[in-house]
Design a protein around this motif. Structure first.
Motif, PDB file in Angstrom:
ATOM      1  N   LEU A  12      30.202 -25.646   1.415  1.00 39.73           N
ATOM      2  CA  LEU A  12      28.805 -25.995   1.117  1.00 39.73           C
ATOM      3  C   LEU A  12      27.840 -25.324   2.101  1.00 39.73           C
ATOM      4  N   LEU A  14      27.777 -22.315   2.362  1.00 36.02           N
ATOM      5  CA  LEU A  14      27.444 -21.058   1.655  1.00 36.02           C
ATOM      6  C   LEU A  14      26.399 -21.257   0.566  1.00 36.02           C
ATOM      7  N   LEU A  15      25.992 -22.491   0.346  1.00 33.65           N
ATOM      8  CA  LEU A  15      25.006 -22.769  -0.724  1.00 33.65           C
ATOM      9  C   LEU A  15      23.788 -21.859  -0.597  1.00 33.65           C
ATOM     10  N   TYR A  23      25.747 -22.149  -8.124  1.00 33.22           N
ATOM     11  CA  TYR A  23      25.254 -23.251  -7.295  1.00 33.22           C
ATOM     12  C   TYR A  23      23.764 -23.150  -6.949  1.00 33.22           C
ATOM     13  N   HIS A 101      27.763 -35.068  -5.783  1.00 31.71           N
ATOM     14  CA  HIS A 101      28.064 -33.679  -6.148  1.00 31.71           C
ATOM     15  C   HIS A 101      26.831 -33.036  -6.750  1.00 31.71           C
ATOM     16  N   SER A 103      27.008 -30.506  -8.932  1.00 33.69           N
ATOM     17  CA  SER A 103      27.329 -30.249 -10.335  1.00 33.69           C
ATOM     18  C   SER A 103      27.901 -31.508 -10.980  1.00 33.69           C
ATOM     19  N   ARG A 112      38.701 -31.040 -11.611  1.00 30.81           N
ATOM     20  CA  ARG A 112      37.547 -31.641 -10.912  1.00 30.81           C
ATOM     21  C   ARG A 112      37.224 -33.039 -11.446  1.00 30.81           C
TER      22      ARG A 112
HETATM   23  O1  CA2 Z   1      29.277 -29.938  -7.318  1.00 29.10           O
HETATM   24  C1  CA2 Z   1      29.582 -30.136  -6.136  1.00 29.10           C
HETATM   25  O2  CA2 Z   1      28.753 -30.510  -5.286  1.00 29.10           O
HETATM   26  C2  CA2 Z   1      31.000 -29.857  -5.659  1.00 29.10           C
HETATM   27  O3  CA2 Z   1      31.337 -30.831  -4.672  1.00 29.10           O
HETATM   28  C3  CA2 Z   1      30.985 -28.463  -5.087  1.00 29.10           C
HETATM   29  C4  CA2 Z   1      32.376 -27.995  -4.640  1.00 29.10           C
HETATM   30  C5  CA2 Z   1      33.370 -28.164  -5.774  1.00 29.10           C
HETATM   31  O4  CA2 Z   1      34.673 -27.823  -5.314  1.00 29.10           O
HETATM   32  C6  CA2 Z   1      33.394 -29.570  -6.315  1.00 29.10           C
HETATM   33  O5  CA2 Z   1      34.296 -29.631  -7.392  1.00 29.10           O
HETATM   34  C7  CA2 Z   1      32.015 -29.978  -6.793  1.00 29.10           C
HETATM   35  C8  CA2 Z   1      32.338 -26.519  -4.244  1.00 29.10           C
HETATM   36  C9  CA2 Z   1      31.341 -26.184  -3.199  1.00 29.10           C
HETATM   37  C10 CA2 Z   1      31.347 -24.695  -3.052  1.00 29.10           C
HETATM   38  O6  CA2 Z   1      30.067 -24.289  -2.686  1.00 29.10           O
HETATM   39  C11 CA2 Z   1      29.805 -22.966  -2.754  1.00 29.10           C
HETATM   40  C12 CA2 Z   1      28.502 -22.595  -2.567  1.00 29.10           C
HETATM   41  C13 CA2 Z   1      28.159 -21.276  -2.639  1.00 29.10           C
HETATM   42  C14 CA2 Z   1      29.114 -20.308  -2.890  1.00 29.10           C
HETATM   43  C15 CA2 Z   1      30.423 -20.686  -3.082  1.00 29.10           C
HETATM   44  C16 CA2 Z   1      30.771 -22.014  -3.007  1.00 29.10           C
END
Ligand code: CA2
Length: 147
Positions: A12, A14-15, A23, A101, A103, A112
Protein backbone atom coordinates in the motif's frame (compact mmCIF):
# COMPACT_ATOMS: atom_id res chain seq x y z
CA UNK A 1 -10.42 11.96 22.74
CA UNK A 2 -10.87 8.82 20.63
CA UNK A 3 -7.46 7.55 19.55
CA UNK A 4 -7.54 5.56 16.31
CA UNK A 5 -4.67 3.59 14.84
CA UNK A 6 -4.80 3.16 11.04
CA UNK A 7 -2.67 0.27 9.78
CA UNK A 8 -1.87 -0.26 6.11
CA UNK A 9 -0.25 -3.49 5.00
CA UNK A 10 1.93 -4.73 2.17
CA UNK A 11 2.33 -2.80 -1.08
CA UNK A 12 0.00 0.00 0.00
CA UNK A 13 3.09 2.26 0.15
CA UNK A 14 2.97 2.04 -3.67
CA UNK A 15 -0.52 3.53 -3.93
CA UNK A 16 -0.68 6.23 -6.58
CA UNK A 17 2.83 5.37 -7.76
CA UNK A 18 2.28 2.03 -9.54
CA UNK A 19 -0.72 0.48 -11.37
CA UNK A 20 -2.90 3.64 -11.19
CA UNK A 21 -5.35 1.89 -13.54
CA UNK A 22 -6.12 -0.55 -10.72
CA UNK A 23 -5.66 1.49 -7.53
CA UNK A 24 -5.98 5.11 -8.73
CA UNK A 25 -3.70 8.13 -8.44
CA UNK A 26 -4.16 8.89 -4.74
CA UNK A 27 -1.07 8.13 -2.67
CA UNK A 28 -1.08 6.81 0.89
CA UNK A 29 0.32 10.16 1.96
CA UNK A 30 -2.65 11.90 0.25
CA UNK A 31 -4.99 9.58 2.19
CA UNK A 32 -3.27 10.38 5.48
CA UNK A 33 -3.51 14.14 4.78
CA UNK A 34 -7.22 13.80 3.89
CA UNK A 35 -7.88 11.87 7.12
CA UNK A 36 -5.88 14.25 9.34
CA UNK A 37 -7.77 17.20 7.81
CA UNK A 38 -11.05 15.44 8.53
CA UNK A 39 -10.28 15.01 12.24
CA UNK A 40 -8.57 18.38 12.80
CA UNK A 41 -10.27 20.24 15.68
CA UNK A 42 -12.35 17.17 16.55
CA UNK A 43 -12.34 14.63 19.37
CA UNK A 44 -10.51 12.07 17.22
CA UNK A 45 -6.75 11.63 16.87
CA UNK A 46 -5.14 9.41 14.25
CA UNK A 47 -1.88 7.50 14.09
CA UNK A 48 -0.87 6.00 10.74
CA UNK A 49 1.38 2.98 10.33
CA UNK A 50 2.35 1.12 7.15
CA UNK A 51 4.49 -1.98 6.81
CA UNK A 52 5.19 -4.66 4.25
CA UNK A 53 6.09 -7.07 7.05
CA UNK A 54 3.58 -9.31 8.85
CA UNK A 55 5.55 -9.33 12.12
CA UNK A 56 5.81 -5.53 12.22
CA UNK A 57 2.04 -5.27 11.78
CA UNK A 58 1.51 -7.77 14.61
CA UNK A 59 3.94 -5.87 16.90
CA UNK A 60 2.04 -2.63 16.19
CA UNK A 61 -1.30 -4.28 17.02
CA UNK A 62 0.17 -5.58 20.31
CA UNK A 63 1.58 -2.12 21.15
CA UNK A 64 -1.88 -0.60 20.63
CA UNK A 65 -3.05 -2.51 23.70
CA UNK A 66 -0.55 -0.61 25.88
CA UNK A 67 -0.47 2.89 24.39
CA UNK A 68 -4.02 4.14 24.84
CA UNK A 69 -5.38 3.28 21.40
CA UNK A 70 -9.19 3.07 21.44
CA UNK A 71 -9.68 1.28 18.13
CA UNK A 72 -7.97 0.09 14.97
CA UNK A 73 -8.71 0.50 11.27
CA UNK A 74 -6.74 -1.99 9.20
CA UNK A 75 -6.23 -2.43 5.49
CA UNK A 76 -4.07 -5.53 5.72
CA UNK A 77 -3.70 -5.77 1.93
CA UNK A 78 -3.11 -9.32 0.76
CA UNK A 79 -2.48 -10.47 4.37
CA UNK A 80 -6.26 -10.13 4.79
CA UNK A 81 -6.65 -13.34 2.79
CA UNK A 82 -3.75 -15.31 4.27
CA UNK A 83 -2.78 -14.25 7.77
CA UNK A 84 -4.14 -16.23 10.68
CA UNK A 85 -1.38 -14.52 12.70
CA UNK A 86 -2.79 -11.01 12.12
CA UNK A 87 -6.29 -12.29 12.86
CA UNK A 88 -5.02 -13.77 16.15
CA UNK A 89 -3.26 -10.50 17.03
CA UNK A 90 -6.48 -8.50 16.51
CA UNK A 91 -8.45 -11.03 18.57
CA UNK A 92 -5.85 -10.95 21.35
CA UNK A 93 -5.88 -7.18 21.92
CA UNK A 94 -9.67 -6.87 22.24
CA UNK A 95 -9.74 -3.42 20.62
CA UNK A 96 -12.61 -2.68 18.23
CA UNK A 97 -11.23 -3.12 14.74
CA UNK A 98 -12.63 -2.22 11.35
CA UNK A 99 -11.42 -4.08 8.27
CA UNK A 100 -10.96 -1.72 5.33
CA UNK A 101 -10.25 -2.16 1.62
CA UNK A 102 -10.04 0.31 -1.23
CA UNK A 103 -11.54 -2.15 -3.69
CA UNK A 104 -14.62 -4.33 -3.38
CA UNK A 105 -12.82 -7.57 -2.57
CA UNK A 106 -16.06 -9.55 -3.10
CA UNK A 107 -16.26 -8.45 -6.73
CA UNK A 108 -12.67 -9.53 -7.45
CA UNK A 109 -10.88 -12.88 -7.74
CA UNK A 110 -12.23 -15.74 -5.61
CA UNK A 111 -9.13 -15.81 -3.37
CA UNK A 112 -9.90 -12.25 -2.24
CA UNK A 113 -13.37 -13.26 -1.04
CA UNK A 114 -11.87 -14.95 2.03
CA UNK A 115 -10.98 -12.63 4.88
CA UNK A 116 -9.54 -13.96 8.12
CA UNK A 117 -9.91 -10.47 9.59
CA UNK A 118 -13.66 -10.47 9.01
CA UNK A 119 -14.00 -13.08 11.77
CA UNK A 120 -12.61 -10.69 14.40
CA UNK A 121 -13.55 -7.24 13.04
CA UNK A 122 -16.53 -5.17 14.14
CA UNK A 123 -17.27 -4.78 10.44
CA UNK A 124 -15.83 -4.37 6.97
CA UNK A 125 -15.79 -1.38 4.61
CA UNK A 126 -14.71 -2.04 1.04
CA UNK A 127 -15.17 -0.67 -2.46
CA UNK A 128 -15.21 3.07 -1.77
CA UNK A 129 -11.59 3.82 -2.59
CA UNK A 130 -9.82 6.42 -0.46
CA UNK A 131 -13.18 7.68 0.85
CA UNK A 132 -13.50 4.38 2.70
CA UNK A 133 -10.90 5.66 5.20
CA UNK A 134 -13.24 8.56 6.07
CA UNK A 135 -16.18 6.14 6.39
CA UNK A 136 -14.11 3.89 8.66
CA UNK A 137 -13.11 6.78 10.95
CA UNK A 138 -16.76 7.82 11.33
CA UNK A 139 -17.88 4.24 11.90
CA UNK A 140 -15.19 3.49 14.50
CA UNK A 141 -15.71 6.78 16.35
CA UNK A 142 -19.44 6.02 16.52
CA UNK A 143 -18.80 2.45 17.65
CA UNK A 144 -16.48 3.61 20.45
CA UNK A 145 -18.38 6.68 21.70
CA UNK A 146 -21.97 5.69 20.76
CA UNK A 147 -22.49 9.35 19.74
O1 CA2 B 1 -8.54 -3.17 -1.97
C1 CA2 B 1 -7.69 -3.18 -1.08
O2 CA2 B 1 -7.51 -2.20 -0.32
C2 CA2 B 1 -6.76 -4.37 -0.91
O3 CA2 B 1 -6.51 -4.55 0.48
C3 CA2 B 1 -5.50 -4.04 -1.67
C4 CA2 B 1 -4.49 -5.19 -1.67
C5 CA2 B 1 -5.16 -6.46 -2.16
O4 CA2 B 1 -4.24 -7.54 -2.06
C6 CA2 B 1 -6.40 -6.80 -1.37
O5 CA2 B 1 -6.99 -7.96 -1.92
C7 CA2 B 1 -7.39 -5.66 -1.43
C8 CA2 B 1 -3.32 -4.87 -2.60
C9 CA2 B 1 -2.62 -3.60 -2.30
C10 CA2 B 1 -1.62 -3.38 -3.39
O6 CA2 B 1 -1.47 -2.01 -3.57
C11 CA2 B 1 -0.80 -1.62 -4.68
C12 CA2 B 1 -0.81 -0.28 -4.95
C13 CA2 B 1 -0.17 0.19 -6.06
C14 CA2 B 1 0.50 -0.67 -6.91
C15 CA2 B 1 0.50 -2.02 -6.64
C16 CA2 B 1 -0.14 -2.49 -5.52
Amino acid sequence: MTRILIINGPNLNLLGKRQPEVYGHTTLSDIETMCQEKVANSDVSLTFFQSNHEGAIIDTIHAAMENGTDGIIINAGAYTHTSVAIMDAVASVSLPTIELHLSNIHAREEFRHTSYLARVAVGQICGFGAYGYICAIDALRHHVTKT
